[in-house]
Scaffold this motif. Structure first.
Motif, mmCIF file in Angstrom:
data_model
loop_
_atom_site.group_PDB
_atom_site.id
_atom_site.type_symbol
_atom_site.label_atom_id
_atom_site.label_comp_id
_atom_site.label_asym_id
_atom_site.label_seq_id
_atom_site.Cartn_x
_atom_site.Cartn_y
_atom_site.Cartn_z
ATOM 1 N N LYS A 66 0.833 -1.211 0.000
ATOM 2 C CA LYS A 66 0.000 0.000 0.000
ATOM 3 C C LYS A 66 0.867 1.260 0.000
ATOM 4 N N GLU A 67 1.992 1.195 0.730
ATOM 5 C CA GLU A 67 2.894 2.352 0.794
ATOM 6 C C GLU A 67 3.473 2.627 -0.602
ATOM 7 N N GLU A 68 3.864 1.549 -1.290
ATOM 8 C CA GLU A 68 4.410 1.723 -2.642
ATOM 9 C C GLU A 68 3.336 2.259 -3.589
ATOM 10 N N MET A 69 2.128 1.739 -3.480
ATOM 11 C CA MET A 69 1.024 2.204 -4.329
ATOM 12 C C MET A 69 0.773 3.694 -4.096
ATOM 13 N N THR A 70 0.788 4.096 -2.827
ATOM 14 C CA THR A 70 0.574 5.502 -2.470
ATOM 15 C C THR A 70 1.642 6.365 -3.145
ATOM 16 N N GLU A 71 2.881 5.912 -3.081
ATOM 17 C CA GLU A 71 3.991 6.656 -3.664
ATOM 18 C C GLU A 71 3.861 6.715 -5.200
ATOM 19 N N ILE A 72 3.437 5.607 -5.811
ATOM 20 C CA ILE A 72 3.259 5.588 -7.278
ATOM 21 C C ILE A 72 2.221 6.640 -7.693
ATOM 22 N N ILE A 73 1.139 6.711 -6.932
ATOM 23 C CA ILE A 73 0.075 7.680 -7.237
ATOM 24 C C ILE A 73 0.606 9.107 -7.125
ATOM 25 N N LEU A 74 1.311 9.381 -6.022
ATOM 26 C CA LEU A 74 1.839 10.738 -5.811
ATOM 27 C C LEU A 74 2.882 11.083 -6.872
ATOM 28 N N GLU A 75 3.707 10.095 -7.226
ATOM 29 C CA GLU A 75 4.752 10.314 -8.232
ATOM 30 C C GLU A 75 4.138 10.588 -9.617
ATOM 31 N N THR A 269 -28.868 20.695 0.508
ATOM 32 C CA THR A 269 -28.022 20.274 -0.613
ATOM 33 C C THR A 269 -26.992 21.349 -0.934
ATOM 34 N N MET A 270 -27.431 22.615 -0.964
ATOM 35 C CA MET A 270 -26.506 23.700 -1.292
ATOM 36 C C MET A 270 -25.454 23.872 -0.196
ATOM 37 N N LYS A 271 -25.860 23.658 1.048
ATOM 38 C CA LYS A 271 -24.883 23.723 2.146
ATOM 39 C C LYS A 271 -23.847 22.607 1.999
ATOM 40 N N MET A 272 -24.321 21.444 1.560
ATOM 41 C CA MET A 272 -23.413 20.310 1.344
ATOM 42 C C MET A 272 -22.413 20.617 0.240
ATOM 43 N N VAL A 273 -22.918 21.178 -0.866
ATOM 44 C CA VAL A 273 -22.040 21.511 -1.995
ATOM 45 C C VAL A 273 -20.920 22.452 -1.523
ATOM 46 N N GLU A 274 -21.317 23.458 -0.721
ATOM 47 C CA GLU A 274 -20.328 24.417 -0.194
ATOM 48 C C GLU A 274 -19.359 23.752 0.771
ATOM 49 N N ALA A 275 -19.903 22.947 1.689
ATOM 50 C CA ALA A 275 -19.061 22.302 2.698
ATOM 51 C C ALA A 275 -18.071 21.355 2.020
ATOM 52 N N PHE A 276 -18.525 20.682 0.970
ATOM 53 C CA PHE A 276 -17.663 19.745 0.267
ATOM 54 C C PHE A 276 -16.548 20.501 -0.456
ATOM 55 N N ASP A 277 -16.907 21.623 -1.019
ATOM 56 C CA ASP A 277 -15.934 22.495 -1.674
ATOM 57 C C ASP A 277 -14.843 22.907 -0.691
ATOM 58 N N ARG A 278 -15.280 23.261 0.495
ATOM 59 C CA ARG A 278 -14.350 23.721 1.528
ATOM 60 C C ARG A 278 -13.403 22.591 1.944
ATOM 61 N N ILE A 279 -13.952 21.422 2.224
ATOM 62 C CA ILE A 279 -13.114 20.348 2.767
ATOM 63 C C ILE A 279 -12.143 19.800 1.720
ATOM 64 N N THR A 280 -12.572 19.749 0.446
ATOM 65 C CA THR A 280 -11.666 19.216 -0.574
ATOM 66 C C THR A 280 -10.512 20.181 -0.844
ATOM 67 N N ARG A 281 -10.746 21.465 -0.591
ATOM 68 C CA ARG A 281 -9.688 22.442 -0.857
ATOM 69 C C ARG A 281 -8.842 22.738 0.372
ATOM 70 N N SER A 282 -9.141 22.087 1.489
ATOM 71 C CA SER A 282 -8.361 22.409 2.694
ATOM 72 C C SER A 282 -7.738 21.175 3.351
ATOM 73 N N THR A 283 -7.968 19.992 2.789
ATOM 74 C CA THR A 283 -7.366 18.792 3.377
ATOM 75 C C THR A 283 -6.754 17.951 2.261
ATOM 76 N N GLY A 284 -6.061 16.881 2.634
ATOM 77 C CA GLY A 284 -5.512 15.969 1.619
ATOM 78 C C GLY A 284 -4.004 15.799 1.742
ATOM 79 N N THR A 285 -3.496 14.798 1.022
ATOM 80 C CA THR A 285 -2.070 14.457 1.074
ATOM 81 C C THR A 285 -1.298 15.278 0.051
ATOM 82 N N PRO A 286 -0.317 16.087 0.522
ATOM 83 C CA PRO A 286 0.434 16.904 -0.435
ATOM 84 C C PRO A 286 1.380 16.063 -1.300
#
Ligand code: PLP
Length: 286
Positions: A66-75, A269-286
């Motif tokens: 899984k670690e190698e797969m993660t690295e392949i994706i990032l690479e 639904t509109m609150k969800m769209v906004e909240a999802f926008d916020r979380i996808t743009r503020s979290t994640g693996t660099p």
């Protein structure tokens, strides 16, 4: 564009697989769909875990950790200098002969494709999607469970064809008993009298966006209730939205010729769209 293909990065035009690959011959393999937003990969661990669970369910050993797969994706992202991207890891059973016995396949093939990507539904986030319930049924929760994200997407494709023919944007799958499962590429939520419901995951792909939506709803003070839902519940809902890696979070405002609620994307639904926008743009693996 460089594609990862069994240990090497090759230009798009040269990224080819054998006609004897069982992924091609039989749809024998698994895949993931992952997004990167602004240089960060959203829910990478969850997607890698699900890829390995899908492989486990079809009795296939992915030949990297899984670690190698993660690295392949990032690479793959780094090599292509991509910041906002859709990433498609694929693991096929590999090259065999014309028989379907996977023991003839020496080793699974690993492919990772990444490309630039924006939101899937364009203007439809504002007006809402038109849903069509389709006659093709979602797989039963037996060994070929809808929880497996397999390369064999024929029933999803048949569902999409049916939705296209009826002028819809997304298909709504039912199971053999008539319970609502999911869309052809996303999970479903409904809002009724200020309560939120979603089908149990036994009948659909355990969406990573679905899990995120449940967390976001929790933060907004809503507890998503897992339930058996029928088309009646969808037709009479105040709001319907779908969630998925490609679709993100999108309103459904028409279904089988009925307007859903007011026929406009609802407030939650509109609150969800906004909240999802916020979380996808503020979290994640660099
Ligand atoms: N259901 C199906 C059939 C899918 O193909 C997808 C897309 O991956 C989803 C649901 C949504 O899952 P996720 O949110 O993990 O992308």
């Amino acid at each position: 564009l460089l594609i990862y293909l069994d240990g090497k990065f090759v230009p798009k035009a040269e990224a080819k697989v054998s006609v004897y690959d069982h992924g091609f011959l039989y749809g024998d393999g698994v895949f993931e769909g992952i997004r990167a937003y602004n240089g960060r990969v959203f829910k990478l661990k969850e997607h890698v875990d699900r890829l390995y669970d899908s492989a486990k369910a079809i009795a296939m050993d992915i030949p990297v950790t899984k670690e190698e797969m993660t690295e392949i994706i990032l690479e793959t992202l780094r090599k292509n200098n991509l910041k906002d991207a859709y990433i498609r890891p694929i693991v096929s059973r590999g090259i065999g002969d014309l028989g379907l016995d996977p023991r003839k396949c020496e080793k699974p093939s690993i492919i990772v494709i990444a490309q630039g990507w924006g939101a899937m539904y364009g203007d439809l986030y504002e007006v809402g999607l038109t849903g069509v319930s389709v006659c093709v049924r979602r797989n039963a929760p037996d060994a070929l469970s809808p929880n497996i994200k397999s390369l064999n997407y024929l029933n999803n494709i048949l569902a999409k064809i049916e939705a296209n023919e009826k002028g819809g944007d997304e298909a709504i799958f039912l199971d053999q008993n008539g319970f609502v499962c999911e869309g052809s590429g996303d999970n479903i939520f409904i809002v009724k009298n200020d309560k939120v419901f979603t089908p149990f995951t036994i009948s659909n792909l355990k969406g990573i966006t679905r899990a995120t939506a449940i967390e976001l709803l929790d933060e907004m003070g809503y507890k998503a209730i897992e339930a058996n839902l029928g088309l009646f519940d969808l037709y009479t809902a105040d709001e319907i939205f779908v969630t998925g890696t490609a679709a993100e979070s999108a309103p459904v405002t028409k279904l089988d010729g009925r307007l859903i609620g007011t026929g406009k994307p609802g407030p939650l639904t509109m609150k969800m769209v906004e909240a999802f926008d916020r979380i996808t743009r503020s979290t994640g693996t660099p």
